[in-house]
Design an enzyme around this catalytic site. Sequence first.
Site, PDB file in Angstrom:
ATOM      1  N   GLU A   8     -45.128  -8.970  22.274  1.00 42.23           N
ATOM      2  CA  GLU A   8     -46.553  -9.252  22.132  1.00 42.23           C
ATOM      3  C   GLU A   8     -47.381  -8.192  22.845  1.00 42.23           C
ATOM      4  O   GLU A   8     -47.038  -7.766  23.945  1.00 42.23           O
ATOM      5  CB  GLU A   8     -46.922 -10.623  22.729  1.00 42.23           C
ATOM      6  CG  GLU A   8     -46.768 -11.748  21.759  1.00 42.23           C
ATOM      7  CD  GLU A   8     -45.581 -12.599  22.099  1.00 42.23           C
ATOM      8  OE1 GLU A   8     -44.557 -12.015  22.532  1.00 42.23           O
ATOM      9  OE2 GLU A   8     -45.687 -13.820  21.942  1.00 42.23           O
ATOM     10  N   THR A  57     -50.923  -4.442   1.818  1.00 43.12           N
ATOM     11  CA  THR A  57     -49.539  -4.820   2.075  1.00 43.12           C
ATOM     12  C   THR A  57     -48.760  -3.511   2.125  1.00 43.12           C
ATOM     13  O   THR A  57     -49.264  -2.462   1.728  1.00 43.12           O
ATOM     14  CB  THR A  57     -48.975  -5.710   0.946  1.00 43.12           C
ATOM     15  OG1 THR A  57     -49.291  -5.080  -0.298  1.00 43.12           O
ATOM     16  CG2 THR A  57     -49.570  -7.095   0.981  1.00 43.12           C
ATOM     17  N   LYS A  65     -45.851  -2.946  -1.815  1.00 42.75           N
ATOM     18  CA  LYS A  65     -46.154  -2.751  -3.234  1.00 42.75           C
ATOM     19  C   LYS A  65     -45.991  -1.262  -3.558  1.00 42.75           C
ATOM     20  O   LYS A  65     -44.887  -0.751  -3.491  1.00 42.75           O
ATOM     21  CB  LYS A  65     -47.569  -3.276  -3.548  1.00 42.75           C
ATOM     22  CG  LYS A  65     -47.707  -4.790  -3.315  1.00 42.75           C
ATOM     23  CD  LYS A  65     -49.041  -5.305  -3.799  1.00 42.75           C
ATOM     24  CE  LYS A  65     -49.154  -6.806  -3.691  1.00 42.75           C
ATOM     25  NZ  LYS A  65     -49.678  -7.297  -2.412  1.00 42.75           N
TER      26      LYS A  65
HETATM   27  N1  DSN Z   1     -49.138 -11.729  -4.632  1.00 46.40           N
HETATM   28  C1  DSN Z   1     -49.725 -10.417  -4.730  1.00 46.40           C
HETATM   29  C2  DSN Z   1     -49.826  -9.943  -6.121  1.00 46.40           C
HETATM   30  O1  DSN Z   1     -48.886 -10.166  -6.841  1.00 46.40           O
HETATM   31  O2  DSN Z   1     -50.818  -9.357  -6.512  1.00 46.40           O
HETATM   32  C3  DSN Z   1     -50.998 -10.319  -4.022  1.00 46.40           C
HETATM   33  O3  DSN Z   1     -50.867 -10.852  -2.768  1.00 46.40           O
END
Ligand code: DSN
Length: 438
Positions: free
Chosen positions: A47, A223, A226
């Site tokens: 932390e 995120t 992706k």
């Molecule tokens: N679940 C993601 C998507 O598929 O766009 C976004 O958080």
Amino acid sequence: MNDPIFAIIEKEKQRQSEGLELIPSENYVSENVLKAMGSILTNKYSEGYPKLRYYGGNENIDQAETLAIERAKQLFHADHANVQPHSGANANEAVYFAWCKPGDTILAMSLPAGGHLTHGSPVTRSAKIYNFVGYGVTEDGDIDYDELEKLALEHQPQIILVGYSAFMKIPDFDRVAKVAAKVAEQSGHEVLLMADMAHVAGLIAGGVHPNPLEHGFHVMTSTTHKTLRGPRGGLIVSMGKVGNPLKKTERKLENIPTLIDRAVFPGTQGGPLEHVIAAKAVAFEEDLQPEFKEYAANIVKNAKALAEALKAEGFKLQGDGTDNHLILVDVKSSFGINGKLYEYALDKIGLTLNANALPTDKGAAFRPSGVRLGTPAMTTRGLGPDEMEQIAKWMKQVAEICAKAGDNKGLANYDGELDKLHKEVKDFALRFPVPGIN
Ligand code: DSN
């Protein structure tokens, strides 16, 4: 290793290599990302932030997290990076918490228009705390900038958010920044410009999409799993002065990096996942390489090729195509079928995508008129424009089967045809190895 969990992992490896992943928010990580994520760094509590921890023994962890921070800053030309958010949802919530008081207004794209659940859907915690106002898209699928401006001047939000999970255009960040300046002048309060670029962060890192931080935006959330092709997790990069996150900081735009650090920990999260942060560092280093630029360009090239091939097969596309990695197909008006049935039928032949409402759908979350697909994962696997044509052909064959079948039960009459297509997809998919599996 008798735990059935390992047999399940083997089955999932098989599913991933024998099928084609068209969900636009998924990807395949490298072996090195897997290695860092599966490491003993998971054993450590840490932390706080590098050199400012609430536990001893963090000298190695500090080095790993610092590398992740420095690489993220370099990727997005940012003054600051917080690599601790466990997910994109946590990253968004931390930014709201950093800047807003309960009841403050946040202007964001509405969910039906292509926005994300965490941008104010009534089912979320944030929507119970803050007052979200939603803007929409025009008929050709672009942000309705006139509506955005009108709503901004009317509601004088604390945050204007540009972000989405089903949108195929390139946002005009400069135009939104001008709106924020007008609101600030009219209201006398500073307006935080926030971009949730979870879908296109890899395209930004690869130089084929504008970077909101270079167009007046203060904060970008994302995120990391992706288009950035890292481990599942979140990230916040921002512009401003970097201060001590353990000290209370005045609420001013120039202090946003420190306000964000305090909002992530201790504001909204506990112990960081340092094995995942190390894997983020590995992915960011991969994203900084020249090959990643080529990868990002190929994602867009493949998406455009797939969009054209789908149109040639008779599919109508929201916005008539794409400028990024993502395509929204109107299967209702193309073939008279609903997205959920189509998703189910495509699953049977090994093509994975997701049913998605169109901006014109009204309350049809369980029988949406569209499906959403994209090319980041396929591009990682080495598919190119020729292969996109083959995918479009299979998609048309399955759409025609769905139109004849009518519903899931009716699909059982077409098992033979679907099995044949499944075998074709499998033979094709196995020609393209999956990193970390084959
Ligand atoms: N679940 C993601 C998507 O598929 O766009 C976004 O958080």
